[in-house]
Design a protein around this motif. Structure first.
Motif, PDB file in Angstrom:
ATOM      1  N   GLN A 133       0.897  -1.169   0.000  1.00 35.41           N
ATOM      2  CA  GLN A 133       0.000   0.000   0.000  1.00 35.41           C
ATOM      3  C   GLN A 133       0.929   1.211   0.000  1.00 35.41           C
ATOM      4  O   GLN A 133       1.508   1.557   1.036  1.00 35.41           O
ATOM      5  CB  GLN A 133      -0.874  -0.014   1.245  1.00 35.41           C
ATOM      6  N   ILE A 135       0.742   4.452  -0.306  1.00 35.14           N
ATOM      7  CA  ILE A 135       0.505   5.730   0.377  1.00 35.14           C
ATOM      8  C   ILE A 135       0.703   5.543   1.885  1.00 35.14           C
ATOM      9  O   ILE A 135       1.437   6.283   2.529  1.00 35.14           O
ATOM     10  CB  ILE A 135      -0.925   6.259   0.098  1.00 35.14           C
ATOM     11  N   SER A 136       0.091   4.503   2.417  1.00 43.83           N
ATOM     12  CA  SER A 136       0.268   4.268   3.858  1.00 43.83           C
ATOM     13  C   SER A 136       1.587   3.557   4.161  1.00 43.83           C
ATOM     14  O   SER A 136       1.917   3.324   5.312  1.00 43.83           O
ATOM     15  CB  SER A 136      -0.926   3.513   4.446  1.00 43.83           C
ATOM     16  N   SER A 499       0.789   3.920  -7.369  1.00 41.52           N
ATOM     17  CA  SER A 499      -0.536   3.616  -6.835  1.00 41.52           C
ATOM     18  C   SER A 499      -1.599   3.697  -7.925  1.00 41.52           C
ATOM     19  O   SER A 499      -1.560   4.579  -8.791  1.00 41.52           O
ATOM     20  CB  SER A 499      -0.897   4.623  -5.733  1.00 41.52           C
ATOM     21  N   ASP A 514      -4.067   3.926  -2.956  1.00 41.63           N
ATOM     22  CA  ASP A 514      -3.206   3.267  -1.966  1.00 41.63           C
ATOM     23  C   ASP A 514      -3.059   1.762  -2.253  1.00 41.63           C
ATOM     24  O   ASP A 514      -3.114   0.938  -1.343  1.00 41.63           O
ATOM     25  CB  ASP A 514      -3.755   3.488  -0.539  1.00 41.63           C
TER      26      ASP A 514
END
Ligand code: DMJ
Length: 557
Positions: A133, A135-136, A499, A514
């Motif tokens: 993921q 973005i996170s 992403s 994400d």
């Protein structure tokens, strides 16, 4: 005179009753003492032998045949196993290791840099997990068996990313373990087959490293469970940990693309392991699909593995239908173009496309492939997934060049798919589009609905560009690929990895989702890299790509 000795009396009495006994008695009396002793000694000896036999020998002799039998069975079993292993070994296809050079031009270097960027992020934040993921900066779990590593290792190898490849290889050798690590959940049998089994098979073919074959067999043995149905069509889901198969939670039907897109992998596994059982499952399921009645080669997108009946009436070259059609052609190539049923079914379905699904969109006059509802009502909807069909038709044309309509359709559909990218402010295609088929209406040729405006980093157009370029030599297809690559760089590249995005229509706010899909590295970047090469690294008579872009060899039969 009667003898008073009780013994003799009794004896005499008895003798009276048997003339035969009398003669014996007389005979005994006539013998010499030594002769009598000799006979007594013989009788005693026999008695001893008999007692000995009863107490030891009998036991032993009784047991002997059993032990003997058991040993014989073990020996026979071992001999049979040896024979089977020899047979398997001699059936196994020999693999030739391939070596790939470094990128040869600026475009390939750029794509390899993109791969490095994606891999580094995955390596840093999600190593050993299924996907990143971005973005996170966290891992995500799907199957629990390092999906991104296994799905993408052949891309690393083809791009000559040695250090990263060695890392991935080490992980597969030491940590790829369905028993210990896979999640205790039902997951898609098709996704595991095309991404994980496909990944293991292709890297085995490229390197000849036996560890990949071993892992492929471990996984293939599990995937085989799903074929144990009344028809031989696989059930939709599998729990790798429990080695259990199941339909979807909501229906026992399977998707057409899912039951029709596992044959290349299972057949290949038989060829390299020497064990026929996987190919038998592939052949049986392919035969079931072949024997169904069809509408000019077209079939609905759901089918029951329990009774082989189709359900619903949606016909699509997009979600749930696509790769069934793709694999008809590729199975024909995989089996040395010897099994004409595959070609016949494929060419028939292209006829079905021309008759029922192929339409012009206005005002720009773009050809597209639509869908059928209830087997007859036309819908002008097209998934980005259907863009694979352009490359697939061009590939079919390459084997039968007199069928020029195949190449014409391939060119038309490639152009339309490219427009799906080029028309968006981000230069990236949405997931689904609708076409205007009414020449009198003054509306846009292509419409995108809000719910369909996402881009998942999918590969289908890039895949088709790769075929179109090497089959036509037209550099325009490379340039289109380059444009799309730059859009990916601009709108999907993150500080760490890439992403998927929510809105291709809004270049100021694409809203990252994400999620870095494993197929972005396994397919999109791989096809881009191959597209920019000066020569086709996987000639179409020698190699076929599974639907997840994993190259597998074409056999002689
Ligand atoms: C991949 O897993 C395969 O290409 C499959 O056939 C369709 N979906 C994704 C990519 O879009």
């Amino acid at each position: 005179m009667k003898n008073t000795n009780p013994y003799i009396v009794n004896f005499d009495d008895k003798l009276h009753s048997s003339p035969y006994s009398i003669s014996l008695y007389r005979y005994w009396r006539q013998l010499h003492r030594q002769q009598r002793l000799f006979i007594i000694a013989i009788v005693l000896l026999c008695l001893f032998i008999y007692i000995g036999y009863r107490s030891h020998g009998a036991e032993k002799m009784k047991k002997l045949p059993e032990d003997y039998h058991r040993q014989e069975v073990v020996k026979e079993k071992q001999a049979w196993q040896r024979k089977k292993i020899e047979q398997i070994e001699s059936n196994k296809v020999k693999v030739q290791k391939r070596i790939f050079s470094n990128p040869i031009n600026e475009r390939q270097i750029a794509v390899r840099d993109a791969m490095r960027h994606a891999w580094k992020a995955y390596r840093t934040y999600a190593w050993g997990y299924d996907e990143l993921q971005p973005i996170s900066k966290a891992p995500s779990i799907w199957f629990g068996i390092g999906l991104t590593i296994v799905d993408c290792i052949d891309t690393l190898y083809i791009m000559n990313m040695t250090e990263e490849y060695n890392d991935a290889r080490e992980w597969i050798a030491t940590s790829f373990d369905c028993d210990a690590n896979s999640v205790d959940k039902f997951n898609s049998h098709f996704e595991i087959t095309i991404r994980i089994l496909g990944g293991l098979l292709s890297i085995y073919h490229l390197t000849g490293d036996e560890i990949f074959l071993k892992r492929a067999v471990e996984l293939g043995d599990r995937l085989l469970i799903n074929f144990n149905t009344p028809t031989g069509l696989p059930l939709a889901e599998i729990n790798l940990k429990r080695k259990a198969a199941s339909g979807y939670r909501w229906t026992s039907d399977s998707a057409l693309s899912e039951v029709g897109t596992v044959q290349l992998e299972m057949r290949d596994l038989s060829r390299i392991s020497g064990d026929q059982k996987y190919e038998n499952a592939a052949d049986k399921s392919a035969a079931v699909l072949h024997n169904q009645s069809k509408k000019d080669g077209l079939v609905p997108i759901f089918i029951s593995p329990l009774n082989g009946r189709f359900s619903g009436g949606v016909v699509s070259f997009g979600a749930r239908g696509d790769s069934y059609y793709e694999y008809l052609l590729k199975q024909w190539v995989q089996t040395g173009k010897q099994r004409s049923v595959f070609w016949d079914d494929w060419i028939e379905c292209i006829g079905g496309v021309r008759k029922h699904l192929w339409r012009l969109a206005y005002p720009e006059k773009l050809y597209f492939v639509g869908e059928l509802m209830s087997l007859s009502t036309f819908s002008p909807k097209m998934d980005h997934l259907a863009c694979f069909l352009a490359g697939n038709m061009a590939l079919g044309w390459s084997y039968q060049r007199n069928l020029t309509y195949l190449l014409d359709m391939a060119k038309d559909l490639t152009k339309t798919c490219y427009e799906m990218y080029a028309k968006q402010p981000t230069g990236l295609s949405p997931e689904i589009v609708y076409f205007n088929t009414d020449a009198q209406l003054s509306v846009e040729t292509i419409t995108v609905r809000a719910n369909d405006a996402h881009n998942l980093l999918r590969p289908e157009l890039i895949e088709s560009l790769y075929y179109m370029y090497f089959l036509t030599n037209d550099k325009m297809y490379q340039d289109w690929g380059w444009n799309i690559f730059q859009s990916f760089e601009k709108y999907t590249r993150q500080t760490d990895g890439y992403s998927s995005i929510n809105d291709v229509r809004n270049k100021d706010n694409v809203r990252p989702r994400d999620k870095m899909e494993s197929f972005f590295l396994a397919e999109t970047l791989k096809y881009l890299y191959l597209l920019f090469d000066a020569q086709n690294l996987f000639p179409y008579d020698e190699w076929i790509f599974n639907t997840e872009a994993h190259p597998l060899p074409a056999y002689k039969n």
